[in-house]
Design a protein around this motif. Structure first.
Motif, PDB file in Angstrom:
ATOM      1  N   THR A   1      49.667  37.266  44.881  1.00  0.00           N
ATOM      2  CA  THR A   1      48.640  37.588  46.124  1.00  0.00           C
ATOM      3  C   THR A   1      47.249  37.255  45.058  1.00  0.00           C
ATOM      4  OG1 THR A   1      47.954  39.848  45.133  1.00  0.00           O
ATOM      5  CG2 THR A   1      49.792  39.563  47.195  1.00  0.00           C
ATOM      6  N   ARG A   2      46.567  37.221  45.431  1.00  0.00           N
ATOM      7  CA  ARG A   2      44.891  36.921  45.070  1.00  0.00           C
ATOM      8  C   ARG A   2      44.590  37.774  43.635  1.00  0.00           C
ATOM      9  NH1 ARG A   2      41.698  32.679  43.601  1.00  0.00           N
ATOM     10  NH2 ARG A   2      41.812  32.027  45.745  1.00  0.00           N
TER      11      ARG A   2
ATOM     12  N   THR B   1      47.183  39.482  42.251  1.00  0.00           N
ATOM     13  CA  THR B   1      47.618  39.808  41.013  1.00  0.00           C
ATOM     14  C   THR B   1      47.876  38.174  40.566  1.00  0.00           C
ATOM     15  OG1 THR B   1      49.466  40.747  43.183  1.00  0.00           O
ATOM     16  CG2 THR B   1      50.713  39.217  40.797  1.00  0.00           C
TER      17      THR B   1
ATOM     18  N   GLY C   1      52.296  33.230  47.835  1.00  0.00           N
ATOM     19  CA  GLY C   1      51.722  33.195  47.301  1.00  0.00           C
ATOM     20  C   GLY C   1      50.832  32.457  46.292  1.00  0.00           C
TER      21      GLY C   1
END
Lengths: 258, 258
Positions: free
Chosen positions: B65-66, B68, B119
């Motif tokens: 994700t953003r 992560t 992602g």
């Protein structure tokens, strides 16, 4: 070689996505050889808080414990540096991010623990900047992007002040070619009166500086910046400019020179 | 140019200070041109946990994700990369740390969200590795140290698998000079029987591999590694070696070649 411009941006630009995007756009347009130096203290303070690591500042400098060193290494060399490098690449500027350890770019000496123990904080000696690395990267068309992490050459990373990195890199660059140092921040430059935008002082020479100080005009916070500018000029930098981060491609700002 | 060795270390070495120190010492002793690629997934998982960011792995790959992406950028490009670079510098090796964004070293394409949305994860095309950067750094006596972060060239950083980075970099290096790829991990190499240290298979060619698979000897976890090794060889790499991280300067390990 043509003149090298060394440009420093601080936390206020780094921390504001719009201001950073505008700055990157202007930086890429700037003709000639250039080097970027960036801070990132606000993001390091936020990340420390998220990790329950206390932030202690003494006289504006971050006390850098082992845990804080890990945070600033992650935030400056990782998050902020790579964000800026990827933005520059997208804008067509072939940037490379550097700590002092990368290519042995800058060696520093850990500051003595007396009178104040700042922990893993480094001071840069004039010969600590690797001028031949600067020369070879610029010759290859690569723009170095320094964050404020250095190393001692013995395996320890050290936290440095980004303004000091910028001055030191400019002095190092001046051994390669004439070097100009430009500090970008949230003011148009040195002002006679902070409340009067038209009171920008466009030129400061040693004589003008003496006069301004005699008339008690220079804002107290500006005095160390101007003193450091003259020290950089004494060490070989051609000029130091203090300007707004949105004014990079304009003539607007305060030029300090001899 | 002489042969280029591309050496990959994973999380088990990166995460163990003693193993990493031994590895760095051996790496520096290794003669000739060399490149290091490192992982760091364990530290990224720990840092995510400290920041209350959930870690989701699907088929061994991290869903990025953003948030992560920020963590892996901090940990891989900041903490781990700079730790290794400063250790190499201390041992006399002029290392420079790189993400794919630095010097446009590696461009990748964000993976499509179907069938699984990973992602901000990148796939590297064969032409995505900047071979001329490899050539110019090695010619200048500088050792590139790649972490597993790339970029898409449009301002977005992407998370990659470190084994894939190593294979891609070795293929890119093979356009400069003969390139050998060496994977260091916590086993002596490919074993006939994991419980028998003397069952190390020292050489795997396509014929030997067919025979081993027909006899159902190769450990299931090794099959993708060996398949990837042959793919790298088909793409120009001279040989791929799988060995223990403590055996870098020895002949002990499994050599895969045609």
């Amino acid at each position: 070689m043509e003149t090298i411009k060394v440009i420093k941006i601080g936390g206020n630009v780094v921390d504001n996505p719009d201001a950073l995007a505008r700055f990157v756009n202007d930086f890429v347009k700037l003709p000639g050889k250039k080097i970027l130096v960036h801070g990132g203290g606000k993001e390091a303070t936020r990340m420390s808080a998220r990790l329950d690591i206390p932030t202690t500042m003494i006289e504006g400098r971050r006390v850098t414990t082992r845990e804080t060193l890990d945070v600033v290494t992650m935030v400056y060399a990782g998050l902020v540096n790579k964000r800026i490098v990827s933005m520059l690449q997208a804008a067509g500027c072939n940037a490379i991010g550097l700590t002092g350890a990368d290519g042995n770019a800058i060696t520093a000496t850990r500051r003595k623990p007396k009178p104040i123990d700042y922990g893993f904080v480094g001071d840069i000696k004039p010969e600590g900047v690797n001028s031949s690395l600067i020369a070879s990267l610029l010759e290859a068309g690569i723009t170095p992007v320094y964050c404020a992490i250095t190393h001692d050459g013995n395996g320890t990373l050290l936290n440095c002040n980004a303004d000091t990195i910028a001055s030191s890199v400019a002095i190092g660059a001046s051994r390669v070619a004439p070097a100009e140092l430009i500090f970008c921040f949230e003011q148009p430059g040195v002002m006679e009166d902070l409340d009067r935008p038209d009171s920008l002082i466009s030129l400061i020479t040693p004589d003008i500086y003496s006069d301004l100080r005699a008339r008690n005009i220079v804002n107290k916070g500006m005095i160390p910046k101007i003193d450091n500018a003259f020290a950089a000029i004494d060490a070989g930098v051609s000029s130091v400019t203090i300007k707004h981060s949105d004014a990079l491609t304009t003539d607007r700002g305060t030029v300090i020179r001899k």
